[in-house]
Structures are given as C-alpha cells and as structure tokens.
Design a protein around this motif. Structure first.
Motif, PDB file in Angstrom:
ATOM      1  N   GLY A  32       0.728  -1.375   0.037  1.00 54.34           N
ATOM      2  CA  GLY A  32      -0.144  -0.096   0.110  1.00 54.34           C
ATOM      3  C   GLY A  32       0.811   1.207   0.026  1.00 54.34           C
ATOM      4  O   GLY A  32       0.741   2.264  -0.656  1.00 54.34           O
ATOM      5  N   LEU A  36       0.853   3.976  -2.923  1.00 54.02           N
ATOM      6  CA  LEU A  36       0.369   5.258  -2.327  1.00 54.02           C
ATOM      7  C   LEU A  36       1.500   6.266  -3.186  1.00 54.02           C
ATOM      8  O   LEU A  36       1.121   7.503  -3.250  1.00 54.02           O
ATOM      9  CB  LEU A  36      -0.047   5.429  -1.133  1.00 54.02           C
ATOM     10  CG  LEU A  36      -0.365   6.692  -0.632  1.00 54.02           C
ATOM     11  CD1 LEU A  36      -1.609   7.268  -1.130  1.00 54.02           C
ATOM     12  CD2 LEU A  36      -0.479   6.619   0.993  1.00 54.02           C
ATOM     13  N   ASP A  46      -4.122   8.590   7.974  1.00 55.13           N
ATOM     14  CA  ASP A  46      -4.346   7.006   8.290  1.00 55.13           C
ATOM     15  C   ASP A  46      -5.544   6.996   8.848  1.00 55.13           C
ATOM     16  O   ASP A  46      -5.773   6.938  10.091  1.00 55.13           O
ATOM     17  CB  ASP A  46      -3.035   6.611   9.159  1.00 55.13           C
ATOM     18  CG  ASP A  46      -3.163   5.156   9.229  1.00 55.13           C
ATOM     19  OD1 ASP A  46      -3.870   4.448   8.637  1.00 55.13           O
ATOM     20  OD2 ASP A  46      -1.743   4.517  10.005  1.00 55.13           O
ATOM     21  N   ASN A  54       1.117   1.294  10.613  1.00 56.81           N
ATOM     22  CA  ASN A  54       1.305   2.011   9.459  1.00 56.81           C
ATOM     23  C   ASN A  54       2.325   3.158   9.618  1.00 56.81           C
ATOM     24  O   ASN A  54       2.991   3.321   8.692  1.00 56.81           O
ATOM     25  CB  ASN A  54       0.263   2.791   8.674  1.00 56.81           C
ATOM     26  CG  ASN A  54      -0.667   1.479   8.150  1.00 56.81           C
ATOM     27  OD1 ASN A  54      -0.253   0.458   7.850  1.00 56.81           O
ATOM     28  ND2 ASN A  54      -2.145   1.968   8.259  1.00 56.81           N
ATOM     29  N   PHE A 121      -4.951   7.167   3.429  1.00 50.97           N
ATOM     30  CA  PHE A 121      -4.555   5.542   3.519  1.00 50.97           C
ATOM     31  C   PHE A 121      -5.375   4.713   4.502  1.00 50.97           C
ATOM     32  O   PHE A 121      -5.537   5.317   5.608  1.00 50.97           O
ATOM     33  CB  PHE A 121      -2.821   5.536   4.162  1.00 50.97           C
ATOM     34  CG  PHE A 121      -2.274   4.200   3.856  1.00 50.97           C
ATOM     35  CD1 PHE A 121      -2.360   3.516   2.746  1.00 50.97           C
ATOM     36  CD2 PHE A 121      -1.444   3.836   4.868  1.00 50.97           C
ATOM     37  CE1 PHE A 121      -1.778   2.377   2.523  1.00 50.97           C
ATOM     38  CE2 PHE A 121      -0.780   2.548   4.616  1.00 50.97           C
ATOM     39  CZ  PHE A 121      -0.949   1.567   3.322  1.00 50.97           C
ATOM     40  N   THR A 123      -6.075   0.916   5.746  1.00 51.46           N
ATOM     41  CA  THR A 123      -5.630  -0.455   5.635  1.00 51.46           C
ATOM     42  C   THR A 123      -6.519  -1.347   6.523  1.00 51.46           C
ATOM     43  O   THR A 123      -6.486  -1.026   7.909  1.00 51.46           O
ATOM     44  CB  THR A 123      -4.205  -0.871   6.262  1.00 51.46           C
ATOM     45  OG1 THR A 123      -4.072  -0.296   7.347  1.00 51.46           O
ATOM     46  CG2 THR A 123      -3.072  -0.057   5.029  1.00 51.46           C
ATOM     47  N   CYS A 150      -5.282   5.409  -0.899  1.00 52.81           N
ATOM     48  CA  CYS A 150      -4.986   4.072  -1.092  1.00 52.81           C
ATOM     49  C   CYS A 150      -5.937   3.080  -0.260  1.00 52.81           C
ATOM     50  O   CYS A 150      -5.991   3.632   0.871  1.00 52.81           O
ATOM     51  CB  CYS A 150      -3.488   3.682  -0.962  1.00 52.81           C
ATOM     52  SG  CYS A 150      -3.034   1.880  -1.179  1.00 52.81           S
ATOM     53  N   ALA A 210      -4.714   1.996  -5.442  1.00 52.29           N
ATOM     54  CA  ALA A 210      -4.180   3.250  -5.256  1.00 52.29           C
ATOM     55  C   ALA A 210      -4.589   3.823  -6.249  1.00 52.29           C
ATOM     56  O   ALA A 210      -4.631   3.645  -7.444  1.00 52.29           O
ATOM     57  CB  ALA A 210      -2.818   3.522  -4.992  1.00 52.29           C
TER      58      ALA A 210
END
Length: 214
Positions: A32, A36, A46, A54, A121, A123, A150, A210
């Motif tokens: 990722g 990104l 985030d 991350n 971002f 995740t 992403c 992304a």
C-alpha cells in the motif's frame, strides 16, 4: 455497535501479536505504501490507524517535514498507538485523533495538520465500518484537490490459496470485518482511471488499490 467497540478495544493489547500481521497482513501495508508513494513533506491521513502499524512505513516516506494524522474511534487502540509514537520520538510528526469515521469532522483533521492532507491511507479498516460510504465521503473532505488515496483490504483467497478461505473468513469475522465488502471500489469510483494502480497479495486475499482523486 457498542458490543463491537468493547471487543475492538479489549483486543488492542494483543492486536499486534494475534492479528496475523507478521505472516499475512504486513504484506498489504508494504504494498500500500509503495503504491500510494507518499512524498517527503506530505500530510497523510491514516484512517482507522488502530495501534499505529502503518506509522513507521509512512514516516519513512514523508520524513521529518511530513505529518501523519492517525484517526481511530477506539481509545484503547489509540493508547497503544500513542505509546508507539512516544517510543519512536515522533511527537509532532504523528498526531492522533479519536473519532468515529462515520461522524468524522474533516475540519478536525485539517486543523491538526494545519492544512488539507495530501494523501489518504486506509488499511483493513473500511471493511469493519458498517456505513463505509459515509466514512469514505467524510475522509475525502480532509484532502486537498487532486490528492492521492490507497485502500488495502481483504477478500476470500483464490487459486491455490483457496484452502485458507475458511480461516480467512473466521479471522475477519472475529475482527468484525466483512470479507465481501471490497471497499477499494469506493476509491475506484472517484479516482482518475488513468492513475489507478492495483496489487494483490497472499493469493488475492489482500487487495491494494491506489489512485489520484479526480
């Protein structure tokens, strides 16, 4: 919802150890950040940062002139994230905001960063959120025009990895994630198609998408 939040918070202490991070899910974080491609000096949001897994990857990309805004609804997860920040000496470069993504006030993020963010971002977070469309829309409002985003998330494994599908489904159910959600489609709908980049890991169980927001 209240029951899930309690379960999510109670698991914060053991999340890094028991979440399959080392053997499975770190691969998605690495891919990722690569797709990104945060730049030195960037501000990165985030979304659903959890315990901050991350942060190191993002910090290595944005450098000391950049900033990471970690957003999570669980005070227990953010407590673990804050300890990570303190140990690493990232105070000032990593800032934390306790907020439910579906009730996020984008101006709180912008105020923390001092300006709109350059990148978003997320995740393994959007698949846990019930009203992920609202959470996504609000998170986009934290970004400057033509920012990047992403999404890293999960789906059932394919091919030779299909035998692990029951375990993957069980792990997702235990964490409150919907393995069929495919939240990267939220990004695909709003990104410039010419900038979309996709990668899969662990037999397609982890999907990384992304792109630049159109």
């Amino acid at each position: 919802m209240a029951a899930f939040l309690r379960r999510y918070g109670v698991g914060a202490r053991w999340y890094d150890t028991l979440s399959g991070e080392r053997w499975v899910y770190r691969a998605g974080r690495l891919a990722g950040v690569q797709l990104l491609a945060p730049r030195p000096g960037d501000v990165v949001v985030d979304l659903g940062c959890g315990t901050g897994l991350n942060f190191l990857l993002l910090f290595e990309a944005v450098g000391p002139r950049g900033m990471i805004i970690g957003v999570d609804r669980s005070p227990d997860m953010l407590d673990r994230a804050r300890r990570r920040v303190d140990r690493a000496g990232w105070d000032g470069q990593v800032r934390l905001l306790q907020a439910d993504a579906v009730r996020l006030d984008p101006s709180d993020v912008v105020d923390l960063a001092g300006r709109p963010a350059d990148a978003l971002f997320s995740t393994y977070a959007l698949s846990v959120i019930g009203d992920r469309q609202t959470a996504w829309n609000l998170s986009l409002e934290t970004l400057r025009p033509e920012a990047r985003a992403c999404v890293v998330d999960m789906q059932p494994p394919r091919g030779t990895w299909r035998f692990l599908s029951p375990l993957a489904r069980l792990a997702c159910a235990a964490g409150g994630a919907d393995i069929t959600a495919r939240p990267w489609r939220l990004l695909e709908r709003v990104a410039d198609p010419s900038t979309l980049r996709r990668s899969e890991r662990k037999g397609g169980h982890i999907v990384v998408v992304a792109g630049d927001i159109a």
